[in-house]
Design a protein around this motif. Structure first.
Motif, mmCIF file in Angstrom:
data_model
loop_
_atom_site.group_PDB
_atom_site.id
_atom_site.type_symbol
_atom_site.label_atom_id
_atom_site.label_comp_id
_atom_site.label_asym_id
_atom_site.label_seq_id
_atom_site.Cartn_x
_atom_site.Cartn_y
_atom_site.Cartn_z
ATOM 1 N N LEU A 52 -61.594 -9.170 -59.829
ATOM 2 C CA LEU A 52 -59.577 -8.995 -60.109
ATOM 3 C C LEU A 52 -59.907 -9.429 -62.035
ATOM 4 C CD1 LEU A 52 -57.393 -9.923 -57.790
ATOM 5 C CD2 LEU A 52 -57.819 -7.953 -58.608
ATOM 6 N N PHE A 75 -60.656 -12.590 -64.602
ATOM 7 C CA PHE A 75 -59.137 -14.174 -64.611
ATOM 8 C C PHE A 75 -58.728 -13.906 -63.462
ATOM 9 C CE2 PHE A 75 -54.824 -14.090 -65.441
ATOM 10 C CZ PHE A 75 -54.227 -15.656 -65.821
ATOM 11 N N GLY A 76 -58.878 -13.070 -62.720
ATOM 12 C CA GLY A 76 -58.052 -12.671 -61.175
ATOM 13 C C GLY A 76 -58.412 -13.278 -59.941
ATOM 14 N N GLU A 77 -59.081 -13.659 -60.342
ATOM 15 C CA GLU A 77 -59.795 -14.505 -58.737
ATOM 16 C C GLU A 77 -60.178 -16.048 -59.347
ATOM 17 O OE1 GLU A 77 -62.738 -12.355 -56.616
ATOM 18 O OE2 GLU A 77 -61.588 -10.705 -57.251
#
Lengths: 391, 137
Positions: free
Chosen positions: A194, A213-215
């Motif tokens: 992500l 950034f998302g995980e």
């Protein structure tokens, strides 16, 4: 008649020797981006001097740069989509195109003939002839059934006239291969993770890493594998704990490898992650002062210098690689956001943005050697990057 | 892997007291607008409204903060980057209180962080108003 020829020969000789006195190499030159004034300062790293300024580069906040193979020309990638080719010796703009509405850096192919630019708006990568800045290829980052366009990040050059980049919105990594000419072969990897925010390639051109950034984790692609395939590394390094606010997105650079270890900024944690360069397993983490932005290895790999997002962006910490401990902390001043080492690492130049200054430090004694005035300085790029993959 | 987001969204409880303080802020905003009109009528060249409690020096610092630090993601000229543009037209139909709330508490699940640890509510209000008016470019 003979006398005339002799006189002419003497005059010619004088002219040649005078010209020879003006000759100089570019190997110890570099540029400092002056983000607020749309200019760059061209610097001499031997004499710690600003040789001159080149203005008229548009919005160069978050600008980056690559060099031609002969280190004569620098290509500056501006935020506003501007791609400007500048002569390091005459300090003049040679050519300039505004190739998109919003861009985030670029790369030069290993043969020095192609310049690729990563664009946010419209999302995708454009590739230009390095000589003429004529468009060679337009690669829109289209993804999903609806045909949306993604912002592209983490664009790097890879050996064999290839470029690798990631799609922030789509969670994909693409390889574009120009080895057979000007029409690229595109290989797409979906589901790398992500929101990839940046990427790096190792100096040998083998490993591409995309920070997520998302995980909690990174995507890794071994470009030597047949065929290459993405895999997740450092999965769940945050251990499910709440993230701290990230006030500035970290950057990944080809300088992350120090000896047999990578040093990578964690996201939402005040830590630098140490990763074994063979197994890609975590081998430790170093607690640091704040959210790391850059973790940059000195070229010999003995030290890693770390700077920080707000509210700790006045500070820099130095990690000793063999002991994985912080051996030095200092306060260059407000917004010390960019560092560039001399090619063999004896000195480091640091932009102190909000003090309108660039400082030069000895990396062994940590003593400050020089201060140079610059207007809101950000990125610093030395010509030696011309000969490194991924920079 | 979404754990951190789940935790963050539970922080919305923090927003409750903000809403209560909103009514007071409307008065402040009205005062600011009135002051602006007076300033515009009386003075020349001062484009930034005087906000109660914020010195001219602090307003200058906040303007620079928005350009340089919000600018990391939104672009120094606020035309967008990884984050969306912050030009005045982006805020049409959206109240300054909502913008201030996003500044203070962030948008969970996105890269927009909560700035509450670095800014006071009055400062966030001032930034929100300034952005909405298009005073910061």
């Amino acid at each position: 008649m003979m006398r005339v020829i002799a006189t002419l020969a003497v005059l010619l000789g004088l002219a040649v020797s005078a010209a020879a006195d003006d000759l100089r190499g570019t190997g110890d030159l570099g540029i400092v981006i002056e983000r607020a004034s749309g200019s760059i300062a061209i610097v001499d790293t031997t004499n710690h001097a600003i040789l001159g300024r080149v203005e008229g580069l548009g919005d160069v906040s978050h600008a980056s740069a690559v060099y031609s193979r002969d280190e004569r020309y620098v290509y500056v990638f501006g935020r506003d989509g501007g791609l400007t080719k500048i002569d390091m010796l005459t300090r003049k703009i040679v050519d300039r195109v505004v190739q998109s509405g919003n861009a985030i850096g670029g790369a030069i192919s290993d043969d020095g003939r192609l310049i690729a630019v990563s664009n946010y708006e419209p999302g995708g990568v454009k590739v230009f002839n390095a000589e003429t800045l004529d468009l060679v290829a337009d690669i829109p980052a289209v993804y999903g059934k609806a045909g949306a366009r993604s912002k592209t990040v983490g664009l790097v050059d890879a050996p064999g006239r290839r470029f690798v980049f990631s799609l922030w919105d789509a969670g994909e990594t693409w390889i574009v291969d120009f080895s057979t000419g000007e029409t690229p072969q595109v290989t797409k990897f979906a589901d790398i993770g992500l929101n990839p925010y940046d990427g790096l390639i190792t100096g040998d051109g083998r490993h591409y890493l995309a920070g997520l950034f998302g995980e909690d984790g990174l995507a890794h692609i071994d470009l030597w594998a047949e065929p290459p395939a993405p895999r997740r590394i450092l999965d769940n390094y945050g251990r499910g704990e709440e993230k701290l606010p990230v006030y500035k997105m970290p950057h990944l650079e080809g300088w992350a490898l120090a000896g047999d270890r990578f040093f990578l900024p964690a996201i939402g944690r005040h830590e630098v992650l140490a990763v074994d360069a063979r197994s890609f397993e975590e081998i430790g983490r170093i607690k640091v002062k704040g959210q790391p932005v850059f973790a940059v290895a000195r070229p010999d790999g003995r030290q890693v210098w770390v700077n920080f997002a707000l509210p700790d962006n006045r500070f820099i910490q130095v990690i000793d690689v063999p002991t994985m401990t912080i051996v030095h902390e200092f306060e260059p001043g407000p917004a010390a956001l960019h560092m560039e080492f001399s090619p063999r690492g004896h000195e480091v130049w640091i932009s102190v943005r909000d003090a309108d200054r660039v400082d030069v430090y000895d990396t062994r004694t940590f003593a400050k050697i020089a201060e140079l005035p610059a207007m809101k300085p950000s990125g610093i790029f030395f010509t030696a990057r011309a000969h490194r993959t991924g920079l | 892997m979404y754990d951190h987001m789940a935790v963050r969204t539970t922080k919305s409880g923090q927003k409750a007291p903000r809403h209560k303080s909103r009514r007071v802020s409307y008065v402040e905003i009205a005062a600011a607008i009135a002051l602006t009109c007076i300033a515009l009528a009386a003075a020349i060249g001062d484009t930034i409204a005087s906000a109660p409690g914020l010195t001219q020096e602090r307003q200058r610092q906040l303007t620079e903060f928005v350009r340089q630090d919000c600018g990391s993601c939104h672009g120094m000229t606020l035309k967008g980057g990884l984050g969306r543009p912050l030009s005045a037209d982006m805020f049409e139909g959206r109240g300054a209180d909502i913008i201030a709330e996003i500044i203070l508490d962030g948008i969970p699940g996105t890269a927009m962080p909560p700035w509450r640890a670095l800014l006071t509510e009055a400062e966030a209000d001032w930034i929100a108003e300034a952005l909405k008016r298009g005073d910061i470019r």
